[in-house]
Every structure is written in C-alpha cells, then in structure tokens.
Design an enzyme around this catalytic site. Structure first.
Site, PDB file in Angstrom:
ATOM      1  CG  HIS A   1      57.899 -26.891  59.117  1.00 47.77           C
ATOM      2  ND1 HIS A   1      59.296 -26.410  58.929  1.00 47.77           N
ATOM      3  CD2 HIS A   1      57.281 -26.122  59.819  1.00 47.77           C
ATOM      4  CE1 HIS A   1      59.163 -25.121  59.484  1.00 47.77           C
ATOM      5  NE2 HIS A   1      57.974 -24.754  60.167  1.00 47.77           N
TER       6      HIS A   1
ATOM      7  CG  HIS B   1      59.774 -24.180  65.027  1.00 42.61           C
ATOM      8  ND1 HIS B   1      60.190 -25.187  64.355  1.00 42.61           N
ATOM      9  CD2 HIS B   1      58.818 -23.334  63.972  1.00 42.61           C
ATOM     10  CE1 HIS B   1      59.719 -25.033  63.051  1.00 42.61           C
ATOM     11  NE2 HIS B   1      59.085 -24.065  62.940  1.00 42.61           N
TER      12      HIS B   1
ATOM     13  CG  HIS C   1      52.709 -20.239  58.261  1.00 49.00           C
ATOM     14  ND1 HIS C   1      53.904 -20.459  57.273  1.00 49.00           N
ATOM     15  CD2 HIS C   1      53.115 -20.833  59.483  1.00 49.00           C
ATOM     16  CE1 HIS C   1      54.774 -20.781  57.911  1.00 49.00           C
ATOM     17  NE2 HIS C   1      54.484 -21.084  59.128  1.00 49.00           N
TER      18      HIS C   1
ATOM     19  CD  GLU D   1      58.318 -21.570  59.002  1.00 52.03           C
ATOM     20  OE1 GLU D   1      58.380 -22.047  60.114  1.00 52.03           O
ATOM     21  OE2 GLU D   1      57.573 -22.352  58.245  1.00 52.03           O
TER      22      GLU D   1
HETATM   23  C1  DHB Z   1      52.160 -24.050  62.115  1.00 45.32           C
HETATM   24  C2  DHB Z   1      52.851 -23.744  61.163  1.00 45.32           C
HETATM   25  C3  DHB Z   1      54.331 -23.830  61.440  1.00 45.32           C
HETATM   26  O1  DHB Z   1      55.358 -23.556  60.457  1.00 45.32           O
HETATM   27  C4  DHB Z   1      54.893 -23.912  62.744  1.00 45.32           C
HETATM   28  O2  DHB Z   1      56.203 -23.759  62.834  1.00 45.32           O
HETATM   29  C5  DHB Z   1      54.014 -23.873  63.838  1.00 45.32           C
HETATM   30  C6  DHB Z   1      52.717 -23.977  63.625  1.00 45.32           C
HETATM   31  C7  DHB Z   1      50.762 -23.842  61.867  1.00 45.32           C
HETATM   32  O3  DHB Z   1      50.262 -23.660  60.876  1.00 45.32           O
HETATM   33  O4  DHB Z   1      49.762 -24.219  62.986  1.00 45.32           O
HETATM   34 FE    FE Z   2      57.432 -23.509  61.157  1.00 43.06          FE
END
Ligand code: DHB
Ligand code: FE
Length: 280
Positions: free
Chosen positions: A12, A59, A193, A240
């Site tokens: 997302h 978030h 990530h 996540e």
């Molecule tokens: C990014 C990814 C995320 O899941 C998020 O909530 C905020 C930023 C990103 O890759 O920049």
């Molecule tokens: Fe996220």
C-alpha cells in the site's frame, strides 16, 4: 447467503497514490509497478464484488498513541478520506456496509475475537492505495468497503497466528450473513521494508519470494513466523504482512493463484501482489 469469492494481497506504498493523483503513473518508474495490476483490475471488474472487506493498518491517522485498537472494524455508513499532511487524497468517499459490518462484529466477538467497533474513522493510504490499484480513478468507488484496521504500528501487534485464525472467524461471519453478497477480502501492506533507523531501505527478496510461495499452499507455516523474525528478515514495517494472513485465513484451504507479482523498487518497499480465488 454472502460468500467470499477471493482474496487480494497487495502493498500500500503511499507514493503509489501520489503518482496516480499527480498524473505520474505513466512514467517508466511507476509504469512497472502499475503493470503488475492490469490483470487484477480486469479480474475485479469481472468478479464484481458487492463488498470489499479491506484489512489494512492505520498509520497514526485515525488513531494515535492515545487510543490503539488492535482490531478496529469500520461499521459506519461512510468513511472520509484522511488528511495525512498534504490534504486528503482526491479519491471518492468510501461507503461502508453497516449491515454486514455489524453482523461481522457480532459473529466474531461472540466467537471470542475482541473487535473495536468504529462508527467514525477517516481512512488513510493503507486503505485508499489498494483501492486505487484495483479500481483506478473512478468518480465513485463501485463497491461498498468495510475497513478493518489492524495495529501493526505500536508494539505489540497481534501475532500472525492470531490474524490467521481471525481470518477464519471472519469467513464464518460472512458465510452466515443471509443476504446474497459477493465479497472480496483484501490483505494489504508489506512486503519487506524498513522506513527508519540504520537499516532503512532494507529489502529481502528471498524472504518475500518464500512468503509468496507459501501464502496459497502453506499458510500454517507463515502463521508461525514470530515478530522477531519479521523484524529481522523483512524489516520493521515488514510486520504489516500479518494482515495478509487475515485475508488468507478467510479463504478456502485450497485456493487458485490467479495472479502473482513482485517488484522493486517502489519508494522504500518491495511491492508484492497476489490474487487468490476460492475454489469451493
Ligand atoms: C512506505 C511504505 C509504507 O507501507 C508506508 O506505510 C509508508 C511509506 C514507503 O515505501 O515509502
Ligand atoms: Fe504501511
């Protein structure tokens, strides 16, 4: 009766929404990301669900450190688009399905899963970006959406196993709703990530590939992954992915993989995406 016909797993990344909203989706960098969703846009247009049950995480938008529900079920008739600092995304208001949502609240709570019922909840990129990826840029969303926000931001988040079993409870709830509704469940977020600290930018393509391999065939193995392992292997925001297990738990034991996609880079995140169909 209502019926879950399939599930969608997708990242997302907020920059995907910004690329669409700012007319940049045709740029080569983004084109590669969006190409992975062409099949899925057709799939969902043909599947024509009446309701999307959308598992995502807030978030620190609707919630903050003041109130941290583990599982927040959107029971309202509508959900405004959140302002995450640059004004609300220019996407349509999200309309809910209070009848089905309250039924799911009753069924899952009596099934001993303690949901927080939310009658007011602005929705952020965790929810709107997956909708944009699957439905593009319509004037109105062609589907009712039940937002289901999971705390994966403030420790302790729920375990993958809890999420997987909750998916099964959501399945029982939907199966027992008397109206004929076609339901698709989304599990969003991930894949690997990390947005913060010395390991910011971490991607683990091996971990992600194994996760995608096992999601259809061996979700029980994925349900055993600990918080520490997510953190170590998939980065701090890789947690996540427990939300994908809610989606998977709500599907048949045997599913058909209609589509699989994986792409790096997209902002800081490995974009993973899968379309799973129920076979029974
Ligand atoms: C990014 C990814 C995320 O899941 C998020 O909530 C905020 C930023 C990103 O890759 O920049
Ligand atoms: Fe996220």
């Amino acid at each position: 009766m209502a019926k879950i016909i399939g599930g969608i797993a997708t990242s997302h990344v907020p920059a995907i929404g910004a690329a669409l909203d700012n007319g940049k989706s045709g740029e080569p960098y983004w084109q590669k990301v969006f190409s992975g969703y062409e099949f899925s846009k057709k799939w969902i247009a043909e599947a024509k669900p009446d309701v999307v049950f959308l598992v995502y995480n807030d978030h620190a938008t609707a919630f903050s450190l003041e109130v941290i529900p583990t599982f927040a079920l959107g029971c309202a008739a509508e959900f405004p688009i959140a302002d995450e600092g640059w004004g609300p995304r220019p996407v349509p208001t999200v309309y809910g399905h209070p009848g089905l949502a309250w039924h799911i609240a009753q069924s899952t709570i009596l099934d001993e899963f303690d949901m927080t019922i939310c009658n007011k909840m602005p929705v952020d990129h965790g929810l709107t970006v997956p909708l944009s990826l699957l439905y593009g840029q319509p004037k109105e969303w062609p589907v009712k959406v039940i937002p289901f926000a999971v705390n994966v931001v403030q420790y302790p988040p729920p375990t993958g196993n809890r999420c997987y079993n909750l998916g099964k409870a959501i399945r029982r709830a939907v199966d027992s709703y008397p109206e004929d509704l076609r339901v698709v469940i989304f599990g969003t977020g991930g894949m690997s990530h990390q947005l913060q600290g010395p390991r910011a930018g971490l991607i683990n393509a091996d971990f992600d590939a194994k996760f995608l391999d096992r999601l259809p065939t061996d979700p029980e193995a994925l349900a055993k992954i600990s918080h520490l392992e997510y953190m170590r292997e998939a980065g701090s925001e890789g947690i996540e992915m427990v939300m994908w297990l809610i989606m998977r738990g709500a599907l048949d034991d045997k599913v058909k993989v209609a589509h699989r996609f994986y792409h790096v880079p997209a902002s800081n995140t490995a974009v993973g995406h899968m379309v799973l169909e129920n076979t029974l």
